[in-house]
Design a protein around this motif. Structure first.
Motif, PDB file in Angstrom:
ATOM      1  N   PRO A   4      41.194  30.177  17.570  1.00  0.00           N
ATOM      2  CA  PRO A   4      40.109  30.427  16.615  1.00  0.00           C
ATOM      3  C   PRO A   4      39.529  29.119  16.089  1.00  0.00           C
ATOM      4  CG  PRO A   4      42.035  31.781  16.140  1.00  0.00           C
ATOM      5  CD  PRO A   4      42.455  30.803  17.180  1.00  0.00           C
ATOM      6  N   PHE A   5      38.262  29.171  15.738  1.00  0.00           N
ATOM      7  CA  PHE A   5      37.607  27.975  15.224  1.00  0.00           C
ATOM      8  C   PHE A   5      36.671  28.370  14.093  1.00  0.00           C
ATOM      9  CE2 PHE A   5      35.025  29.758  18.523  1.00  0.00           C
ATOM     10  CZ  PHE A   5      33.736  29.723  18.007  1.00  0.00           C
ATOM     11  N   SER A   6      36.254  27.359  13.333  1.00  0.00           N
ATOM     12  CA  SER A   6      35.352  27.626  12.226  1.00  0.00           C
ATOM     13  C   SER A   6      33.899  27.535  12.699  1.00  0.00           C
ATOM     14  CB  SER A   6      35.614  26.614  11.110  1.00  0.00           C
ATOM     15  OG  SER A   6      35.530  25.306  11.621  1.00  0.00           O
ATOM     16  N   ASN A   7      32.983  27.801  11.798  1.00  0.00           N
ATOM     17  CA  ASN A   7      31.569  27.815  12.169  1.00  0.00           C
ATOM     18  C   ASN A   7      31.099  26.447  12.643  1.00  0.00           C
ATOM     19  OD1 ASN A   7      31.261  30.489  11.533  1.00  0.00           O
ATOM     20  ND2 ASN A   7      30.835  30.049   9.363  1.00  0.00           N
ATOM     21  N   PRO A   8      30.138  26.404  13.566  1.00  0.00           N
ATOM     22  CA  PRO A   8      29.649  25.116  14.054  1.00  0.00           C
ATOM     23  C   PRO A   8      28.865  24.382  12.976  1.00  0.00           C
ATOM     24  CG  PRO A   8      28.287  26.886  14.902  1.00  0.00           C
ATOM     25  CD  PRO A   8      29.447  27.534  14.206  1.00  0.00           C
ATOM     26  N   CYS A   9      28.786  23.063  13.114  1.00  0.00           N
ATOM     27  CA  CYS A   9      27.972  22.277  12.193  1.00  0.00           C
ATOM     28  C   CYS A   9      27.363  21.123  12.967  1.00  0.00           C
ATOM     29  CB  CYS A   9      28.794  21.806  11.000  1.00  0.00           C
ATOM     30  SG  CYS A   9      30.030  20.595  11.461  1.00  0.00           S
TER      31      CYS A   9
ATOM     32  N   ASN B 126      50.668  21.821  14.133  1.00  0.00           N
ATOM     33  CA  ASN B 126      50.797  22.023  12.685  1.00  0.00           C
ATOM     34  C   ASN B 126      50.454  23.452  12.270  1.00  0.00           C
ATOM     35  OD1 ASN B 126      48.034  22.095  12.926  1.00  0.00           O
ATOM     36  ND2 ASN B 126      47.626  20.354  11.585  1.00  0.00           N
ATOM     37  N   SER B 127      50.178  24.295  13.255  1.00  0.00           N
ATOM     38  CA  SER B 127      49.956  25.734  13.040  1.00  0.00           C
ATOM     39  C   SER B 127      48.855  26.024  12.017  1.00  0.00           C
ATOM     40  CB  SER B 127      51.270  26.403  12.586  1.00  0.00           C
ATOM     41  OG  SER B 127      52.283  26.248  13.556  1.00  0.00           O
ATOM     42  N   ASN B 128      47.803  25.228  12.075  1.00  0.00           N
ATOM     43  CA  ASN B 128      46.698  25.474  11.150  1.00  0.00           C
ATOM     44  C   ASN B 128      45.576  26.276  11.794  1.00  0.00           C
ATOM     45  OD1 ASN B 128      45.596  23.541  12.849  1.00  0.00           O
ATOM     46  ND2 ASN B 128      44.510  22.488  11.209  1.00  0.00           N
ATOM     47  N   GLY B 129      45.790  26.700  13.049  1.00  0.00           N
ATOM     48  CA  GLY B 129      44.788  27.510  13.724  1.00  0.00           C
ATOM     49  C   GLY B 129      43.726  26.729  14.448  1.00  0.00           C
ATOM     50  N   GLU B 130      43.840  25.389  14.476  1.00  0.00           N
ATOM     51  CA  GLU B 130      42.855  24.557  15.146  1.00  0.00           C
ATOM     52  C   GLU B 130      43.556  23.407  15.865  1.00  0.00           C
ATOM     53  OE1 GLU B 130      38.829  24.479  12.944  1.00  0.00           O
ATOM     54  OE2 GLU B 130      40.334  24.097  11.419  1.00  0.00           O
TER      55      GLU B 130
ATOM     56  N   GLY C 193      40.134   3.258  12.307  1.00  0.00           N
ATOM     57  CA  GLY C 193      39.648   3.827  11.060  1.00  0.00           C
ATOM     58  C   GLY C 193      39.780   5.329  10.954  1.00  0.00           C
ATOM     59  N   LEU C 194      40.319   5.989  11.976  1.00  0.00           N
ATOM     60  CA  LEU C 194      40.451   7.447  11.964  1.00  0.00           C
ATOM     61  C   LEU C 194      41.895   7.834  12.247  1.00  0.00           C
ATOM     62  CD1 LEU C 194      37.308   8.485  14.067  1.00  0.00           C
ATOM     63  CD2 LEU C 194      37.507   8.421  11.580  1.00  0.00           C
ATOM     64  N   ASN C 195      42.310   8.932  11.671  1.00  0.00           N
ATOM     65  CA  ASN C 195      43.588   9.534  12.019  1.00  0.00           C
ATOM     66  C   ASN C 195      43.306  10.608  13.068  1.00  0.00           C
ATOM     67  OD1 ASN C 195      45.943  10.983  12.248  1.00  0.00           O
ATOM     68  ND2 ASN C 195      46.287  11.196  10.049  1.00  0.00           N
ATOM     69  N   PRO C 196      43.768  10.408  14.318  1.00  0.00           N
ATOM     70  CA  PRO C 196      43.431  11.365  15.386  1.00  0.00           C
ATOM     71  C   PRO C 196      43.801  12.804  15.050  1.00  0.00           C
ATOM     72  CG  PRO C 196      44.423   9.389  16.311  1.00  0.00           C
ATOM     73  CD  PRO C 196      44.582   9.285  14.824  1.00  0.00           C
ATOM     74  N   ASN C 197      44.811  12.981  14.196  1.00  0.00           N
ATOM     75  CA  ASN C 197      45.227  14.334  13.854  1.00  0.00           C
ATOM     76  C   ASN C 197      44.251  15.011  12.894  1.00  0.00           C
ATOM     77  OD1 ASN C 197      47.622  14.397  15.409  1.00  0.00           O
ATOM     78  ND2 ASN C 197      48.637  13.136  13.878  1.00  0.00           N
ATOM     79  N   ASN C 198      43.302  14.235  12.353  1.00  0.00           N
ATOM     80  CA  ASN C 198      42.293  14.804  11.457  1.00  0.00           C
ATOM     81  C   ASN C 198      40.907  14.804  12.082  1.00  0.00           C
ATOM     82  OD1 ASN C 198      44.259  15.086   9.477  1.00  0.00           O
ATOM     83  ND2 ASN C 198      43.886  13.040   8.655  1.00  0.00           N
TER      84      ASN C 198
ATOM     85  N   TYR D  32      34.524  19.584  16.824  1.00  0.00           N
ATOM     86  CA  TYR D  32      33.602  20.508  16.192  1.00  0.00           C
ATOM     87  C   TYR D  32      33.848  20.387  14.698  1.00  0.00           C
ATOM     88  CZ  TYR D  32      37.995  23.045  16.310  1.00  0.00           C
ATOM     89  OH  TYR D  32      39.315  23.384  16.178  1.00  0.00           O
ATOM     90  N   CYS D  33      32.998  20.996  13.876  1.00  0.00           N
ATOM     91  CA  CYS D  33      33.164  20.843  12.437  1.00  0.00           C
ATOM     92  C   CYS D  33      34.380  21.609  11.970  1.00  0.00           C
ATOM     93  CB  CYS D  33      31.914  21.305  11.701  1.00  0.00           C
ATOM     94  SG  CYS D  33      30.747  19.970  11.519  1.00  0.00           S
ATOM     95  N   HIS D  34      35.309  20.852  11.429  1.00  0.00           N
ATOM     96  CA  HIS D  34      36.589  21.418  11.018  1.00  0.00           C
ATOM     97  C   HIS D  34      36.498  21.902   9.582  1.00  0.00           C
ATOM     98  CE1 HIS D  34      40.810  21.838  10.166  1.00  0.00           C
ATOM     99  NE2 HIS D  34      40.758  20.900   9.259  1.00  0.00           N
ATOM    100  N   GLN D  35      36.547  23.216   9.419  1.00  0.00           N
ATOM    101  CA  GLN D  35      36.481  23.779   8.072  1.00  0.00           C
ATOM    102  C   GLN D  35      37.521  24.888   7.913  1.00  0.00           C
ATOM    103  OE1 GLN D  35      32.452  25.088   7.905  1.00  0.00           O
ATOM    104  NE2 GLN D  35      31.615  23.036   7.622  1.00  0.00           N
ATOM    105  N   GLY D  36      38.603  24.774   8.598  1.00  0.00           N
ATOM    106  CA  GLY D  36      39.557  25.870   8.642  1.00  0.00           C
ATOM    107  C   GLY D  36      40.429  26.001   7.409  1.00  0.00           C
ATOM    108  N   TYR D  37      40.658  24.905   6.663  1.00  0.00           N
ATOM    109  CA  TYR D  37      41.552  24.975   5.509  1.00  0.00           C
ATOM    110  C   TYR D  37      40.879  25.652   4.336  1.00  0.00           C
ATOM    111  CZ  TYR D  37      44.360  21.595   8.068  1.00  0.00           C
ATOM    112  OH  TYR D  37      45.110  20.970   9.012  1.00  0.00           O
TER     113      TYR D  37
END
Length: 943
Positions: free
Chosen positions: A246-251, A452-456, A486-491, A495-500
């Motif tokens: 599952p994924f969140s809405n596109p942005c 991390n079982s966050n669905g994404e 400058g980025l944490n690959p796990n974050n 696509y636009c991540h809005q699952g939390y």
């Protein structure tokens, strides 16, 4: 295919030579139409014969190499002859023939197997295997062989002096190029052998050989093989058959996909097709995906692959993305050191260098950029080697300060990448595409990748999945590489991540953006939040400049938030000058700050300065003409950021430099926020122009410039026309009465050719004092003395703080000089009279000669007493034909009566009564006021 190559060759020939070059010919080889000339017609006839015309009885005309066959080689020989590459041929009974190898093909193969293979056997990697091919046709005299040495970028070029054979030993048959190969050139007459090591396929007469998978797997040319313990798998499925997590809405997410090689069947198109399908399933729309492929019929392809189209696709994203965007760049192809193959077999193709790719990608403004490269030696784009060595000077994609990239390459600088292979250690025998990178795509379809079982599935999670499923890495054949800046690959998400559900949203800012703020000035952020974690979460809001936190920031910490609510946070910038803040980063972490729940950005526009100064007023105001030694007074507001304070200097400028002959005030030590004053004057010169005021704020200890700005002004300094007050009567300070003259004595110098006029006027708070009356001016010239006066005709407790001296030209159109003298006069109305009763009362209609009787009260403070006269007014003048009572000499306070009448006229209207108090001799008006009335006087009143 050969026909196509020939027609391309002939097309190039036409462009190079036209169609009419003529050679003298007696039995010319290649003169197919026997007209004594070898030209494009002969080449085309040879091509026609090759594609099916049966003229074997005339094969002398076309069988140039004398092998009893008419092939594309014969046509090429003719075309080469035509453009002058080969001066004569030997090939048939009439005109000679090209020599054939005295060592035939089978004997050449035997020599190779006996002399070269024993040298190769000790270095063969049994894991990878070995395949040797003999090029089907021998190389004729004059053929050009090119061998690329990728590691040192040298190109070796040889010309065959005899007919020769070429052998291609592939030391890693299942690898994508480049990888180790050995090329052997054997002289077909002497048997001499030359062997070369390379990482790429060779070229013969400018054409790649063994560049395609079809050629490298052709058993007809294969003369020797050592099987690999690995097995090259055919595709067994299609990822489109599965559904991603599952994924969140596109942005605002963008992607560039490049299939860089046309070599069907192969894994490159599988990689890009499946990545395209994945992005579509994750909600990225076609207008946000720019897909290049040699296979135009594949779904989603926008343009064919070429170097210019790669740049075009990147530029499309650069034109659309912004600071909040996520960008994916995915490239699957052959590769070498610091280069990627880019459709080399088509016009506009070739290779893309690491430097060019980095420069193009640098044009994209975004929050996060994910770069995935499937190619041999792709680690060279980020300077990373199999043994863990990192060379900054070889890192094109992140070595120049990029701070927002995650990069995954299928190989290190010194290893190759592979299509899907199967061996005893492959965890996933049903995978397809490239062995390393395709695992990244598969991760989005596997619940196990969501560690991390966050669905994404994040960039880091997909990379880890690909690493664990890579059979070539597990077999020790290859070491994929991953880097981030400058980025944490796990974050990072494609696509636009809005699952939390743990979120925070900024609701207001103080000061609001856009704004210029001071060093150490706090910006207050109000935000709302929603926290689902029962253990609570912490919220941090930080200022960002580019892709990093703003240097020198200080910010509030975070309590533990639970549930829904609102709160505030602050930040300030503690050092620097002209610092730009373009975003605020909002992060929500779990209670111990080990897991990032949410990240978002708010675009802002703050400029942080060490100091701020604004001129609020100038006296005299610009534009103006001033004289030498006349002060220009400056009022300003300021804000000083550093706690140590600063000094403020305002100076006149002419044409970019300090105005000559200026003198100016110094500076106190200013701190915090407040107002101040300054001045400057010009002490020498004539007709000087001041076009700017320079504002400088200096550090009190180091004199470092904290702020420099300029304000446009327009002052002209003249010293030829001056006037100076020498006496005031009464002298300042003084309290004066209404209509009391202030007499002024002054001297002057007028150099204006036509003379000048001098006007001296009272000023209150920078403007002319209300209700003043003043003397006019004669026409002055030369030098001398004169007098003037002014009075205030109405009002009470009026304050006069300056006298303005203006010298104008004879026509009063041009100000030749303007200056100010500070004075202190207070105007008070101390003699008053007030009407208490009128009979008849207003409004009324009266007859001629009918008296209007007036009762009034008075207060007279004039030492010698005063007289009070009340007169009828029509408009702004005394009413015609009035008669009125005179006045006794009044003093102190009391009451009295007066009257007036109209003696002639018809329909006379009286709208005011003027009450005038004059001195005892009636020479000076001490007070004057008016009462509105409404009387109509007719000759006869009809009842």
């Amino acid at each position: 295919m050969k026909r196509t190559l020939f027609l391309i060759f002939v097309s190039s020939l036409i462009l190079l030579t036209g169609t009419s070059q003529v050679f003298a010919a007696d039995a010319l080889c290649g003169d197919v139409d026997a007209n004594g000339r070898v030209n494009i017609v002969d080449a085309l006839l040879a091509a026609q014969i090759y594609v099916g015309f049966d003229i074997e009885y005339e094969k002398c005309w076309t069988d140039v190499d004398g092998d009893d066959k008419i092939t594309i080689l014969d046509a090429l020989f003719i075309a080469q002859y035509y453009i002058g590459l080969i001066k004569e041929f030997k090939g048939c009974q009439d005109c000679g023939s090209q020599p054939t190898p005295s060592i035939p093909a089978k004997e050449a193969e035997s020599i190779y197997l006996n002399r070269v293979i024993p040298q190769l056997e000790p270095v063969i990697d049994k894991t990878k295997g070995l395949v040797v091919h003999r090029y089907a046709d021998f190389l004729t005299i004059g053929s050009i062989l090119e061998i690329a040495e990728l590691r040192d970028s040298a190109i070796r070029t040889l010309e065959c002096k005899n007919p020769s054979w070429i052998f291609f030993a592939d030391l890693d048959p299942i690898a994508h190029f480049g990888h180790p190969v050995q090329i052997t050139l054997m002289d077909g007459v002497t048997g001499e052998i030359m062997t070369f090591k390379s990482d790429w396929w060779p070229k013969v007469n400018g054409h790649d050989i063994f560049s395609t998978l079809r050629e490298r797997t052709n058993t007809a040319t294969q003369i020797y093989k050592v099987d690999s313990i690995l097995k090259l798998l055919e595709p067994v499925g299609n990822l489109l058959d599965f559904k991603p997590l599952p994924f969140s809405n596109p942005c605002n997410a963008w992607a560039v996909l490049v299939c860089g090689y046309n070599d069907l069947p192969d894994s490159f198109d599988e990689d890009t097709n499946d990545m395209y399908a994945l992005l579509k399933s994750l909600g990225i729309t076609d207008d946000h995906i720019f897909y290049l492929s040699p296979h135009a019929t594949h779904a989603g392809v926008d343009r064919p692959t070429s170097i210019s189209n790669v740049q075009w696709a990147i530029n499309q994203v650069a034109a659309s993305a912004d600071r909040s965007s996520k960008v994916l760049f995915f490239y699957s192809s052959h590769g070498g050191i610091d280069s990627l193959s880019c459709a080399p077999d088509i016009a506009g193709g070739g290779s893309v260098s690491a430097n060019d790719l980095d420069n193009w990608l640098d044009g994209i403004t975004c929050n996060e950029m994910s770069i995935i490269i499937e190619a041999c030696h792709s680690g060279s784009l980020i300077g990373r080697y199999e043994d863990g060595t990192y060379k900054t000077n070889e890192d094109n994609l992140t070595g120049e300060g990029e701070k927002n990239r995650c990069i995954f390459t299928s190989a290190s600088t010194d290893t190759s990448s592979y299509p899907d292979v199967d061996n005893g250690v492959d965890p996933n025998i049903t995978d397809t595409g490239s062995e390393t990178i395709h695992g990244y795509i598969e991760a989005f379809y596997m619940a196990s990748a969501d560690t991390n079982s966050n669905g994404e599935v994040s960039f880091g999670e997909a990379y880890t999945y690909a690493w664990n499923m890579d059979s070539t890495r597990l077999a020790g054949l290859n070491t994929p590489q991953m880097t981030s800046t400058g980025l944490n690959p796990n974050n990072v998400y494609n696509y636009c991540h809005q699952g939390y559900s743990d979120t925070a949203t900024i609701t207001s800012l103080s000061p609001a953006s856009p704004a210029t703020i001071l060093v150490n000035q706090q910006v207050t952020i109000n935000f709302s939040y929603s926290i689902s974690d029962p253990s609570g979460a912490r919220i941090f809001i930080r200022p960002m400049t580019g892709n990093g936190t703003t240097p020198g920031y200080a910010a509030s910490g975070s309590p533990l938030y639970t549930g829904n609510g609102s709160s505030s946070a602050t930040f300030s910038i503690t050092s620097g000058n002209n610092v730009s803040i373009d975003r605020l980063r909002i992060q929500v972490y779990d209670a111990d700050q080990s897991t990032l729940y949410f990240e978002d950005y708010r675009n802002v526009n703050y400029t942080v300065v060490a100091a701020r100064v604004t001129i609020t007023s100038l006296s005299p105001a610009s534009p103006a003409t001033i004289h030498l030694n006349q002060d220009v007074n400056i009022n300003f507001s300021y804000g000083i950021g550093p706690s140590s304070g600063a000094r403020i200097f305002i100076r006149p400028m002419t044409g970019g430099s300090l105005t000559p002959g200026y003198a100016a005030s110094g500076s106190a030590l200013f701190t915090g926020i407040g107002t101040g004053t300054s001045f400057f004057r010009i002490t020498a010169g004539n007709n000087l122009h001041i076009d700017q005021l320079r504002i400088q704020v200096l550090d009190p200890d180091t004199n470092a410039v904290l702020l420099q700005s300029f304000v446009n002004v327009d002052y002209t300094v003249r010293n030829t026309n001056t006037a100076n007050i020498t006496l005031l009567s009464p002298s300042s300070p003084a309290t004066i009465s209404l209509n009391q003259d202030v007499n002024i004595s002054f001297n002057y110098t007028i150099d204006n050719t036509d003379g000048a006029r001098i006007f001296i006027r009272p000023m209150t708070g920078g403007s002319l004092t209300p209700a003043y009356a003043a003397s006019g001016s004669a026409l002055f010239s030369g030098s001398g003395t004169a007098t003037a006066f002014f009075r205030i005709t109405s009002g009470n407790n009026v304050h006069i703080d300056q006298l303005r001296i203006q010298i104008l030209d004879a026509t009063t159109n041009e100000v030749l000089h303007q200056s100010f003298v500070n004075v202190d006069y207070t105007v008070r109305n101390t003699n008053t009279a007030r009407i208490t009763n009128l009979s008849p009362a207003s409004p009324a209609t009266m007859a001629l000669d009918q008296d209007v009787n007036i009762n009034f009260s008075y207060t007279i403070d004039n030492t010698d007493g005063a007289r009070i006269f009340i007169r009828p007014m029509t408009g702004s003048s005394l009413t015609p034909a009035y008669a009125a009572s005179g006045s006794a000499l009044f003093s102190g306070s009391g009451t009295a009566t007066a009257f007036f009448r109209i003696t002639s006229g018809n329909n006379v209207h009286i709208d005011q009564l003027r009450i005038q108090i004059v001195d005892a001799v009636s020479n000076e008006i001490l007070s004057q006021s008016y009462l509105s009335v409404d009387y109509l006087v007719n000759p006869v009143i009809i009842n």
